[in-house]
Structure formats: structure tokens, C-alpha cells
Design an enzyme around this catalytic site. Structure first.
Site, PDB file in Angstrom:
ATOM      1  N   ARG A 184       4.690 -11.331  -3.161  1.00 41.66           N
ATOM      2  CA  ARG A 184       5.510 -10.391  -2.387  1.00 41.66           C
ATOM      3  C   ARG A 184       6.528 -11.138  -1.535  1.00 41.66           C
ATOM      4  O   ARG A 184       7.698 -10.734  -1.439  1.00 41.66           O
ATOM      5  CB  ARG A 184       4.602  -9.525  -1.500  1.00 41.66           C
ATOM      6  CG  ARG A 184       5.361  -8.536  -0.641  1.00 41.66           C
ATOM      7  CD  ARG A 184       5.954  -7.420  -1.473  1.00 41.66           C
ATOM      8  NE  ARG A 184       7.044  -6.741  -0.784  1.00 41.66           N
ATOM      9  CZ  ARG A 184       8.321  -6.926  -1.032  1.00 41.66           C
ATOM     10  NH1 ARG A 184       8.709  -7.790  -1.932  1.00 41.66           N
ATOM     11  NH2 ARG A 184       9.240  -6.259  -0.376  1.00 41.66           N
TER      12      ARG A 184
ATOM     13  N   HIS B 154       0.908   0.681   7.279  1.00 43.71           N
ATOM     14  CA  HIS B 154       1.270   1.005   5.901  1.00 43.71           C
ATOM     15  C   HIS B 154       1.944  -0.203   5.255  1.00 43.71           C
ATOM     16  O   HIS B 154       2.650  -0.965   5.913  1.00 43.71           O
ATOM     17  CB  HIS B 154       2.216   2.213   5.877  1.00 43.71           C
ATOM     18  CG  HIS B 154       2.528   2.699   4.499  1.00 43.71           C
ATOM     19  ND1 HIS B 154       3.568   2.197   3.760  1.00 43.71           N
ATOM     20  CD2 HIS B 154       1.928   3.625   3.724  1.00 43.71           C
ATOM     21  CE1 HIS B 154       3.609   2.793   2.583  1.00 43.71           C
ATOM     22  NE2 HIS B 154       2.617   3.667   2.538  1.00 43.71           N
TER      23      HIS B 154
ATOM     24  N   THR C 138       0.830   0.696  -3.116  1.00 45.11           N
ATOM     25  CA  THR C 138      -0.036  -0.311  -2.511  1.00 45.11           C
ATOM     26  C   THR C 138      -0.784  -1.101  -3.572  1.00 45.11           C
ATOM     27  O   THR C 138      -0.952  -2.320  -3.461  1.00 45.11           O
ATOM     28  CB  THR C 138      -1.042   0.374  -1.565  1.00 45.11           C
ATOM     29  OG1 THR C 138      -0.344   1.251  -0.683  1.00 45.11           O
ATOM     30  CG2 THR C 138      -1.810  -0.640  -0.749  1.00 45.11           C
TER      31      THR C 138
ATOM     32  N   LYS D 151       1.944  23.624 -13.420  1.00 48.30           N
ATOM     33  CA  LYS D 151       1.717  24.118 -14.779  1.00 48.30           C
ATOM     34  C   LYS D 151       1.886  25.639 -14.801  1.00 48.30           C
ATOM     35  O   LYS D 151       0.997  26.374 -14.392  1.00 48.30           O
ATOM     36  CB  LYS D 151       0.299  23.751 -15.249  1.00 48.30           C
ATOM     37  CG  LYS D 151      -0.092  22.292 -15.048  1.00 48.30           C
ATOM     38  CD  LYS D 151       0.766  21.343 -15.853  1.00 48.30           C
ATOM     39  CE  LYS D 151       0.162  19.955 -15.913  1.00 48.30           C
ATOM     40  NZ  LYS D 151      -0.136  19.349 -14.618  1.00 48.30           N
TER      41      LYS D 151
ATOM     42  N   LYS E 194       5.927  10.983   2.927  1.00 46.11           N
ATOM     43  CA  LYS E 194       5.559  11.725   1.720  1.00 46.11           C
ATOM     44  C   LYS E 194       5.060  13.111   2.099  1.00 46.11           C
ATOM     45  O   LYS E 194       4.285  13.267   3.042  1.00 46.11           O
ATOM     46  CB  LYS E 194       4.460  10.977   0.947  1.00 46.11           C
ATOM     47  CG  LYS E 194       4.910   9.683   0.314  1.00 46.11           C
ATOM     48  CD  LYS E 194       3.766   9.026  -0.444  1.00 46.11           C
ATOM     49  CE  LYS E 194       4.196   7.705  -1.055  1.00 46.11           C
ATOM     50  NZ  LYS E 194       3.066   7.017  -1.735  1.00 46.11           N
TER      51      LYS E 194
END
Length: 543
Positions: free
Chosen positions: A214, A243, A341, A441, A527
Site C-alpha cells: 500500500r 476506517h 478493506t 429484483k 456509504k
């Protein structure tokens, strides 16, 4: 290599030898003559690189003298602060695993993740201390609680400064000690909680090698954010450190020798004033912040001429929001990133100069990807939608204490299944369609919430929107919209329904209705928490 398998570029620099802790120790030594390292944007407190190096060395010595080393676990349970990374770096120097945890978790969630990671020491803020003290009796493996910003010891905790003073001397240096040799492929350096948008958080194990890759990417011109930044330049981070996104950015900034201004939490007015005051050139945000900035009427009153790059990720971002942000903020580079993650936080990014604003970019180094048919699992070619899968040295070791979930996520051939529906074009740019599990759906048709959300955001007066499926006995699920309007906007349900009818196919109509709400529930990284929105249906079904 199997057909339709894509690979990232070769890294510009080799991964290098030594441990993760050694890499950060070397970086702090390199920048120790820079005057400023981290500054609290609200309180004005600062620490220099030399102070950070000295404090982390002394704290690492404290760990060793207290009997903690390889195999031990420490947790950080705090809001963002200039002290947050001190126990992180000190722990890595001596091979201790670090477990950041969301301080906003409810008691049930705290007990869940701590029971899995079992930290012996918890570093917390004064603000979060009462939560830990209250739960400590249920968590007997916690031996010590240390407050990062505390001034005095309590019966249940001691301050970071006192812990250091009691266990080390002022002139200690890690150069006098040998850092432990670690198997970078196996040793777990970091455990992070998954977002938990579909259930209780899982604990992701990332190895030394995962994190070293990273930060290799962070300094690689092919992958890095902030190519124009130079040592000593200012940047701002308000993304939560518990986070992966916020955590990795702050540490990456240290590798680059930047002056990092830390915000405990996002405050828009403070951000706009600080961008101008400190001549910030590059900024990382989540989509909800981007939307808020675009909608901010006072934006024209701020001179952001030095800001030439905005990177965004962690959730879906409609193209029109990116275009509006570029125009309103006068940004040269709008760069989208994608990651999870379980794959060391970032996997794709749009290159400099890219104008494909719907794309999440191209693969980073050390990584392979494919799009598979969700039924046959066969790899698909360009412009065909399927599930996005990754393979390579960035993949997690697994979920801690959950072999079944690991097996369900990483298949027998080593491919990690993201659960995201996506495709790539002929130039190998990737595009996210929606979450596989979030697709609605309707009578056998698959409806992508992100597509409807992007459409609705173009309707005048709509500030925020989320679309979910409402359970229906005959149709399966009915597309349903939750809408936040701009202040003073006069929007009717009929007007919105007519707009969707004119712009979307039959199966995408909002048959579940429209709910006008004060806010859209989100997690810490922006999110949408669709699970919370679906609770409305549980309530209304009982009326």
C-alpha cells in the site's frame, strides 16, 4: 495467464526489505528536520516530525519493557487526533498488531469486534474513555487503558504521557535496538473492521506485505495521489482514522513528509476556509462531501485556486456530480478510486488527465482482476457486466476468527469476490454498476439503485437520494426512493414519478413509492446504509 485476466502495471520501485515499522521509522528519520508534521485544525496544537519520532520510539520501548511484542494486540478507540498514529507506529516498530475501532460503535458492536481481536491495551480519547471503562468487565483480556489526550490518570486509565514517562527515558532511540524480523507474508500488522453495511462488522487481517505494498503504491507515480506535492506542503484529512481510507491516507502523507492538518470530523465551513488559508493542492473526500460542496451556495465566496486535485472514493459517485464539482471548484484533476478493506484499501484509480468521470480507474500495481459471470463464473470480455474479482499480494490474510466468511469471499483459486457488479472497457478502465447484493429484483429484472440515484439527482431540488427494494409478494421487490430536498424546494411525488417514467424503462419505475426524509443514513465513510432504510418497510408493514 487465463483469457480476460487484467493486470496492473509493474511497480516503479521494488518493495524493499525490512518490516513495515522499519519503513516508517526510516521515513520519520528522513523528515525529522521538517518543522511541522501534524496540526489539529480546530485547536491549533501541532507536533513536528522529530517529536513524533521521539515519542514513538519511547512508546515502543515502553511496549517492550512492559512485555508486549510480536503476538500482542493494541486497539485505537478514538476520534481523529494528532496523537492517533503514535501508538500505531510504535506498535509496528516492535511487531505488535494494531486494531483501530470506530468510537461511535454501539456497545454490542464494540464487544463483538473486541472479542474477536482481543487487544491487551486500548488507546482511547477522553471522550471515548467512558465507553471502554463501562465495558471492561465484559472484556477481561484488556489489561491497560491509555488516554491519548488525557491530562491526569484515573482509577481505570493512565495518560499516554505518564505511561511513557514511567517506562522509558527521554533519550531512548530505536537505533539502539534491533527491530524484530517478521515474516511479511504471514505476520498481521493491521486488523480493520469491514464497513458492516450488510451486517455486523467482520475483522479483516492485513499482513506486513499488504501494507508495505500500500505504501509502495503511495510513492509510485503510476498510483499515487498528490503527484505535485512536495515535503512540507499542507494537506487536510477529515476522513475517519478507524476506517482504511482515512487511516491509510494520514500514514501515506507521513511517508511523503507532508504537513497534515487533522479534523476530528468533517466541518464544511472550516474545510473551505482552511483550503485557502493553507494553500492546499490535493484533497481526498467521500462522495457525500463532494455532493455537499457542489450544493453549497457559499462556495463562490471561497478562493480555492491552489486546489488542483480532488480524489474521491468509498461509495458510488454519479458522473454529473463529478462534472459539477470540477466546474464549481475549478479542479484540474478529478480522480476516482475504488477499493475495499479486504484488498488493502485501494485497488484502482483514474490516471492523471483522465476524463472518464464514470470510471473508477485502472488497476494499481501488484494486482490482477477479472469480471465473471455470476452464474457460470467464467471470465468476461470488455463491456460485459459481471462480478468484479481481484487476485494478488494485496489480498487480506482472511477474516479473523471467521474461516467460513473467508472461504466465502476468497475462492479456492485465490480470487477475492468483491460483490460489486462491474465491467471494463477496451482501454481497461473499470466501471461499477452496483452491489450484487443491492440489486433490486423486480419480476426477474435486475434494477441498479445507483443508476436511479444518478437519474434522480439531476431533478431540480433534489439534494440527496437513496433507492432500495421494497419487499413485494408478487413482484419480489419494488424500487423505492428516499429523497432529501434542497431548502425551499417544492417537489411533489407526482412530479418525480413523471420524471422517472419519462427517463427510465418500465422495470425501473418507483413502484414502491417515494419517501421525503430529512436525511439519508450513512456509515462513517459516506456509504448509504440501505439496511436502515429498509427498516421503514418493517414499520409500515405492521400498521
Amino acid at each position: 495467464m487465463e483469457k480476460y485476466i487484467l493486470s496492473g502495471p509493474k511497480p516503479t520501485h521494488p518493495l524493499g526489505s525490512g518490516s513495515l515499522g522499519q519503513h516508517f521509522f526510516n521515513a520519520l528519520k528522513k523528515w525529522e528536520n521538517l518543522s511541522a508534521c501534524m496540526t489539529d485544525l480546530e485547536m491549533g496544537r501541532s507536533i513536528s516530525y522529530r517529536e513524533l519520532l521521539n515519542t514513538t520510539c519511547r512508546l515502543a520501548t515502553c511496549f517492550t519493557r512492559s512485555g508486549y511484542g510480536v503476538g500482542a494486540m493494541v486497539s485505537i478507540f478514538s476520534e481523529n487526533s494528532i496523537y492517533y498514529m503514535q501508538p500505531v507506529l510504535a506498535a509496528w516498530y516492535v511487531g505488535i498488531t494494531v486494531a483501530p475501532v470506530n468510537p461511535n460503535y454501539a456497545d454490542r458492536e464494540i464487544i463483538h469486534v473486541f472479542t474477536i481481536s482481543k487487544p491487551q491495551i486500548v488507546f482511547c480519547s477522553k471522550q471515548s474513555l467512558p465507553k471502554i471503562v463501562k465495558l471492561k468487565q465484559k472484556l477481561p483480556f484488556i489489561k491497560k487503558i491509555i488516554t491519548l489526550d488525557g491530562c491526569t490518570d484515573t482509577g481505570d486509565s493512565e495518560t499516554l504521557n505518564n505511561f511513557i514517562e514511567r517506562s522509558s527515558n527521554e533519550n531512548c532511540s530505536l537505533e539502539k535496538y534491533a527491530m524484530p524480523e517478521l515474516d511479511i507474508n504471514k505476520h498481521v500488522s493491521l486488523v480493520l473492521c469491514s464497513s458492516g453495511t450488510t451486517g455486523i462488522p467482520k475483522v479483516v487481517m492485513l499482513t506486513e506485505k499488504n501494507m508495505m505494498i500500500r505504501y509502495n503504491q503511495f510513492m509510485d507515480p503510476q498510483c499515487m495521489i498528490g503527484n505535485d506535492l512536495r515535503p512540507g506542503d499542507a494537506t487536510i484529512n477529515f476522513l475517519p482514522h478507524f476506517h482504511g481510507f482515512g487511516f491509510s491516507m494520514s500514514l501515506g502523507y507521513l511517508i511523503m513528509g507532508l504537513h497534515v492538518f487533522i479534523m476530528e470530523s468533517y466541518k464544511e465551513d472550516l474545510l473551505l476556509k482552511s483550503l485557502k488559508k493553507f494553500q492546499v493542492k490535493s484533497l481526498c473526500v467521500v462522495p457525500s462531501v463532494l455532493v455537499s460542496l457542489v450544493k453549497n451556495d457559499s462556495l463562490n465566496g471561497h478562493n480555492l485556486s491552489r486546489l488542483n486535485e480532488v480524489a474521491y472514493g468509498s461509495a458510488s459517485t454519479p458522473k454529473q456530480i463529478v462534472v459539477q464539482a470540477k466546474q464549481r471548484l475549478h479542479i484540474q484533476e478529478m480522480r476516482s478510486g475504488y477499493g475495499l478493506t479486504e484488498a488493502s484499501i485501494v485497488s484502482t484509480i483514474t490516471p492523471l488527465g483522465c476524463a472518464k468521470y464514470s470510471s473508477i480507474g485502472k488497476l494499481l500495481t501488484f494486482l490482477h482482476a477479472k469480471i465473471v459471470d455470476v452464474v457460470t463464473q467464467e471470465p468476461l470480455g470488455p463491456n460485459r457486466i459481471g462480478e468484479l474479482c481481484f487476485k494478488g499480494d494485496t489480498l487480506m490474510k482472511g477474516y479473523m476468527g471467521n474461516a467460513k466468511a473467508t472461504k466465502d469471499t476468497i475462492d479456492r483459486d485465490g480470487w477475492l469476490h468483491t460483490g460489486d457488479m462491474a465491467y471494463y472497457d477496451t482501454e481497461e478502465y473499470f466501471y461499477i454498476v452496483d452491489r450484487l447484493k443491492e440489486l433490486i429484483k423486480y419480476k426477474g429484472f435486475q434494477v441498479a439503485p445507483a443508476e436511479l440515484e444518478a437519474l434522480l439527482l439531476e431533478y431540480p431540488g433534489i439534494k440527496e437520494v437513496a433507492v432500495v427494494g421494497k419487499p413485494d409478494l408478487l413482484a419480489g421487490e419494488l424500487p423505492t426512493a428516499f429523497i432529501v430536498t434542497d431548502v425551499g424546494a417544492n417537489i411533489s411525488e407526482k412530479g418525480v414519478q413523471d420524471y422517472v417514467k419519462a427517463n427510465a424503462s418500465r422495470e425501473k419505475q418507483l413502484r414502491g413509492g417515494i419517501f421525503f426524509v430529512d436525511y439519508i443514513p450513512k456509515n462513517a465513510t459516506g456509504k448509504i446504509s440501505r439496511r436502515d432504510l429498509r427498516k421503514v418497510f418493517e414499520t409500515t408493514s405492521k400498521l
